[in-house]
Design an enzyme around this catalytic site. Structure first.
Site, short mmCIF file in Angstrom:
data_model
loop_
_atom_site.label_atom_id
_atom_site.label_comp_id
_atom_site.label_asym_id
_atom_site.label_seq_id
_atom_site.Cartn_x
_atom_site.Cartn_y
_atom_site.Cartn_z
N ARG A 99 3.91 2.74 -4.15
CA ARG A 99 3.18 1.66 -3.49
C ARG A 99 4.07 0.45 -3.20
NH1 ARG A 99 -1.61 -2.52 -5.24
NH2 ARG A 99 -2.87 -2.35 -3.35
N SER A 100 5.22 0.40 -3.77
CA SER A 100 6.07 -0.77 -3.66
C SER A 100 6.84 -0.78 -2.34
CB SER A 100 7.07 -0.79 -4.83
OG SER A 100 8.17 -1.61 -4.55
#
EC number: 5.99.1.4
Length: 217
Positions: free
Chosen positions: A12-13
């Site tokens: 998700r980063s």
């Protein structure tokens, strides 16, 4: 002598994704092996993180990651759908997290094969480069995985058959991540020294050169 560095990574980063081109270039240019170790995002790893964070945190990440991508000429768009099921108005994180559990467990499966960087690079581009909508639909992930030499259906089947095995890999990664001296992603760890952020790769190379890192011939 081939040096080894761990890379703690979250699907998700945005900064984890933005670190991948320079990471792949580092591996191509230098005699170094990168052991990419997937961890869960802070939204899952630290319950209530976003509710405790400064309200400007998320807005700044959106602004900064977008300009980093433009500066580095990296194709970039936030994933659709978000790998984390979260109400961005209330910041409530859903208990059921099918996307990030699947992605992280698949990353753990690739880690067990010793090819997690190759797998994660291929899959992350489907999520983040903006070329597809609905990355979780159709054969987008399967085609990317196949191009990198992986059978996604077989990996999914293995994870479904024994999810705890891959959760244990991820848990071990998270413990090693914490022991490295940082909590954010991407974090590179070399000889127990953390280098946090996609903008610390040059510093990491400098440190490894002091320990005998050599360019590939």
């Amino acid at each position: 002598m081939t040096l080894s560095v761990d890379l703690f990574f979250s699907f998700r980063s945005p900064y984890s994704y933005l670190a991948l081109p320079k990471t792949r270039k580092m591996v191509a240019d230098y005699d170094v092996m990168v052991n990419l170790r997937p961890v869960y995002p802070l939204a899952v790893r630290v319950p209530g993180f976003f509710k405790r964070a400064n309200p400007q945190f998320a807005r700044y990440v959106v602004l900064d990651s977008s300009r980093v991508a433009k500066h580095e000429n990296i194709p970039f768009r936030f994933p659709r759908p978000d790998p984390i099921v979260q109400d961005m108005a209330t910041l409530d994180v859903a208990e059921n997290q099918p996307y990030i559990h699947r992605l992280t467990r698949l990353g753990a499966a690739a880690q067990l094969e010793g090819r997690s960087l190759e797998f994660t690079d291929a899959i992350s581009r489907v999520l983040w480069d903006g070329t597809v909508s609905g990355w979780n639909e159709g054969d987008h992930l399967a085609r990317a995985a196949s191009a990198a030499g992986f059978d996604l259906a077989a990996m999914d089947a293995a994870v479904t058959a024994d999810p705890d095995r891959y959760e244990q890999v991820t848990s071990g990664n998270e413990q090693a991540h914490a022991a490295s001296g940082h909590w954010g992603v991407p974090t590179f760890a070399f000889e127990n020294e953390p280098f946090f952020g996609q903008d610390r790769i040059d510093l990491l190379i400098w440190r490894m050169e002091s320990k005998g890192l050599t360019r590939r011939s």
